[in-house]
Design an enzyme around this catalytic site. Structure first.
Site, PDB file in Angstrom:
ATOM      1  CD  GLU A 158      -3.005  -1.302   2.096  1.00  0.00           C
ATOM      2  OE1 GLU A 158      -2.637  -0.781   3.116  1.00  0.00           O
ATOM      3  OE2 GLU A 158      -4.142  -2.046   2.014  1.00  0.00           O
ATOM      4  CG  ASP A 161      -7.633  -5.616   5.209  1.00  0.00           C
ATOM      5  OD1 ASP A 161      -7.228  -5.759   6.196  1.00  0.00           O
ATOM      6  OD2 ASP A 161      -7.581  -4.514   4.631  1.00  0.00           O
ATOM      7  CD  GLU A 211     -10.002  -1.518   8.043  1.00  0.00           C
ATOM      8  OE1 GLU A 211      -9.092  -2.127   8.561  1.00  0.00           O
ATOM      9  OE2 GLU A 211      -9.978  -0.732   6.865  1.00  0.00           O
TER      10      GLU A 211
HETATM   11  C1  BDP Z   1      -6.242  -2.422   5.970  1.00  0.00           C
HETATM   12  C2  BDP Z   1      -6.535  -0.946   6.295  1.00  0.00           C
HETATM   13  C3  BDP Z   1      -5.387   0.065   6.294  1.00  0.00           C
HETATM   14  C4  BDP Z   1      -4.287  -0.616   7.004  1.00  0.00           C
HETATM   15  C5  BDP Z   1      -4.084  -1.956   6.184  1.00  0.00           C
HETATM   16  C6  BDP Z   1      -2.592  -2.649   6.931  1.00  0.00           C
HETATM   17  O1  BDP Z   1      -7.813  -0.704   5.646  1.00  0.00           O
HETATM   18  O2  BDP Z   1      -5.727   1.041   6.889  1.00  0.00           O
HETATM   19  O3  BDP Z   1      -3.064   0.271   6.735  1.00  0.00           O
HETATM   20  O4  BDP Z   1      -4.922  -2.616   6.323  1.00  0.00           O
HETATM   21  O5  BDP Z   1      -3.140  -3.730   7.585  1.00  0.00           O
HETATM   22  O6  BDP Z   1      -7.125  -3.359   6.747  1.00  0.00           O
HETATM   23  O7  BDP Z   1      -1.480  -2.286   6.911  1.00  0.00           O
END
Ligand code: BDP
Length: 682
Positions: free
Chosen positions: A289, A368, A396
């Protein structure tokens, strides 16, 4: 009374019969060691006993008076040392404890090899008393099953929290460390009371300001936090920015194979350990990301992780390297790239290449933290690599602490899942605790759900997830019901009727949330960015690799070997076959693995479309029942506790309708197939 003291409220109303016992044993505490953790343990015991028993506790028993003695095996008064056998001492291991009541010695003794073990023993005794257990015939040996029992904070230095739903950070505010030492101490107590021994204090997405945490600008303050944690047996960890050598070191590269870069990290590690001698290590999100990582330099993740590991090794530190690596810039038209495959595809080939002080942190599922996902196929696939499982306590994708979702049953299911590694019986919990392959570093990590809200977790009942995570990390064999019971008794009451109502709510909540949100394991039908509330196509045409592929005929992701992405082949043994087979795939994960027509008949006997309608109508009814069940507690529990939960459950009931209506309407419009029962669809 707002929930601030959580499961350390030390409520007074204890049952009569046991109360007499508690009073007899709990009149005096003998604790002779100066060590700070032992002192904290003795103070906690005094605090808890005095609050629960309503009498003062002395530090010196009279001749022959029953009392509680605590200390490390080596330093306990000789008088108590014979209470523990060699065998017990061995079984308690480094962090565990032994508790024994000895009438002959007039003593209830808590012994452990380490000060932290003594502290855990004290909290265990307090928990026994708080849940109304008998204590006059105790012979308990308890050692944590998992080595690392870790909390990850996603707190940012500006005071915000990534995916935080309980207010802002209580660690930082406006780019400063908090001054509220009392709250920090209470937090550390609370974490220690469920056995947490590691906390990473900043977001895995490390921004410019937090990159500076490892510089002289902030290290002294990080060290102060570590001082507080240390008293409670907790080691502090930092998330680091892989590009630090460039951003704060003035180097032109962060290439892990460059000598300058290695030297920079070596010096950095020495600097950190000079400030924090028991610093735990680094948590790293790399090449994920948009975070920097070794890929930039054509290096792989083993090379990246090992470089940091070398720097930490002389000081006893570890590198926790996350496996959440995938392409977040995918073209949604591309049906061959499957995000679910990514972690395995990246890390399986690296098995055996990580240094001994590196541990991989693997999210529980391949995507996720959805309400339902299969277990990550990496569990069981990495025979020669230390690994941790990563859970998400913060909700989340499971209602953001506005909806009730007790997650312990989900975690239990995951931990019990058989990976088929090494033959027939290899549940995830045995991979994670290191026992399957003898991994030196093992355990669990979880993204926490706490913030500066007075009750810590926003939704008071979400505290049970935090409590449950710690308990499960200590002992994954505890049941979700047991954990819920403990928490309810410690926070609310020992009254059986009250207990049953709250336990019912908690135990049903995951299935309720699942029933009115995305169906049959498909996930992701949430609003982009903030992820709260329904939006069926919110992520359908986005670059994140999270699709449902619904059209007028059907829905689901084909992950089979024959016609799909082949993801199902990442599993071992029967799992690979079951998931790959349309006939055998469990209903709850059907759409994760298969693309099917709406008329496909499930094992339940219903068609997919009718299942969607029914489940969503029922889910809303069940959400409303949560509220009515809770209402039955009005006047029977503390008003402050009652009303905050009532407000949340009311929102949930209303919001569940929105979920139902959007999901049902979407699929009715797509499919044109009527609900058998002709209920209202818009
Ligand atoms: C996702 C989230 C994000 C996190 C990412 C992570 O949406 O905000 O940065 O995982 O685990 O669940 O790095």
């Amino acid at each position: 009374e707002s929930g601030y003291h959580a499961w350390l409220s030390y409520n007074k109303a204890l049952p009569g019969a046991q109360l007499e016992q508690y009073r007899q044993w709990g009149g005096a505490i003998v604790s002779l060691e100066e060590q700070e953790t032992i002192q904290a343990a003795a103070a906690e015991l005094k605090l808890g006993l005095e609050a629960m028993l309503g009498h003062s506790v002395s530090a010196a028993p009279n001749q022959g008076q029953l009392h509680i003695a605590l200390g490390t095996f080596d330093s306990l008064h000789v008088r108590y040392q014979s209470l523990f056998s060699e065998k017990e001492i061995e079984a308690a291991e480094a962090e565990g404890f032994v508790i024994r009541t000895s009438h002959a010695d007039s003593c209830l003794a808590i012994g452990a090899a380490s000060p932290a073990g003594v502290l855990y023993g004290v909290f265990h005794l307090l928990r026994l008393i708080g849940t109304g257990a008998a204590i006059d015939e105790l012979a308990i040996i308890s050692a944590p099953v998992n080595g690392l029992r870790m909390i990850n904070h996603w707190d940012n230095f500006d005071g915000s929290i990534e995916r935080g739903y309980a207010g802002n950070s209580f660690l930082y505010k406006n780019n400063r460390f908090t001054e509220d030492q009392e709250r920090l101490r209470d937090y550390a107590r609370m974490m220690a009371s469920v056995g947490i021994n590691a906390i990473a204090i900043n977001n895995v997405n490390v921004h410019q300001e937090e990159t500076l945490f490892i510089t002289p600008t902030y290290l002294p303050q990080v060290a102060k936090l570590a001082d507080i944690f240390r008293v409670y047996g907790i080691r502090l960890y930092l998330s680091i920015n892989f590009a630090s050598p460039i951003q704060i070191g003035g180097l032109e590269t962060a290439d892990p194979l460059e000598l300058d870069v290695q030297g920079w990290w070596n010096n950095k590690a020495s600097e950190i350990y000079a400030a924090i001698p028991d610093f735990g290590g680094f948590l790293v999100k790399a090449d994920s990301e948009n975070r920097p990582g070794p890929f930039t330099y054509g290096r792989d993740h083993a090379e990246g992780a090992n470089m940091l590991a070398e720097a930490l090794l002389p000081h006893g530190g570890i590198v926790i390297w996350r496996c959440f690596v995938y392409n977040c810039k995918q073209d949604w038209r591309d049906r061959k790239t499957d995000r679910a495959r990514a972690a395995y595809d990246h890390f399986k080939p690296l098995d055996g290449r990580f240094n001994d002080n590196v541990v991989l942190q693997i999210k529980n599922g391949p995507l996720d933290f959805q309400v339902r996902e299969p277990v990550s196929p990496l569990f069981g696939a990495l025979e020669h690599t230390n690994q941790l499982i990563e859970f998400q306590i913060t909700q989340e994708y499971t209602g953001q602490q506005r909806h009730l979702c007790y997650l312990v049953p989900q975690w239990k299911e995951i931990l019990e899942f058989n990976t088929y590694a090494e033959g027939e019986k290899a549940p995830v919990k045995r991979v994670v605790d290191g026992s399957l392959w003898g991994n030196r570093i093992n355990g669990m990590a979880a993204v926490t759900n706490v913030g500066e809200d007075w009750n810590w977790s926003g939704h008071l009942l979400a505290q049970a997830n935090l409590y449950g995570y710690g308990r499960l990390a200590w002992n994954p064999d505890l049941t979700a019901e047991q954990i819920a019971s403990e928490w309810i008794q410690l926070v609310f009451s020992l009254d059986a009727a009250i207990h049953d109502v709250i336990s019912g709510l908690l135990m049903d909540s995951w299935s309720i949330y699942e029933s009115y949100t995305a169906p049959l394991g498909i996930g992701w039908m949430v609003n982009p960015n903030h992820h709260y509330g329904p939006n069926v196509d919110g992520y359908e045409y986005s670059p994140w690799g999270t699709y449902h592929f619904a059209d007028h005929k059907g829905i689901g992701v084909d992950r089979t070997v024959q016609t799909g992405t082949g993801y199902s082949a990442q599993y071992m043994g029967a799992n690979a076959e079951v998931y790959n087979s349309l006939e055998h795939c469990p209903d709850e994960l059907l759409l994760f693995f298969h693309h099917v027509p709406y008329t496909h008949v499930l094992h339940s006997g219903k068609t997919v479309i009718q299942h969607i309608y029914d489940n969503h109508f029922e889910g809303v009814e069940r959400a409303a029942q949560l509220l009515s069940a809770w209402s039955s507690l009005q006047g029977r529990i503390k008003e402050e506790l009652y009303s905050q939960v009532e407000e949340r459950l009311r929102e949930q009931a209303r919001h569940a309708e929105e979920w139902r209506d959007q999901i049902n309407t979407y699929f009715w419009r797509k499919s044109g197939i009527e609900d058998k029962h002709h209920r209202k669809i818009y």
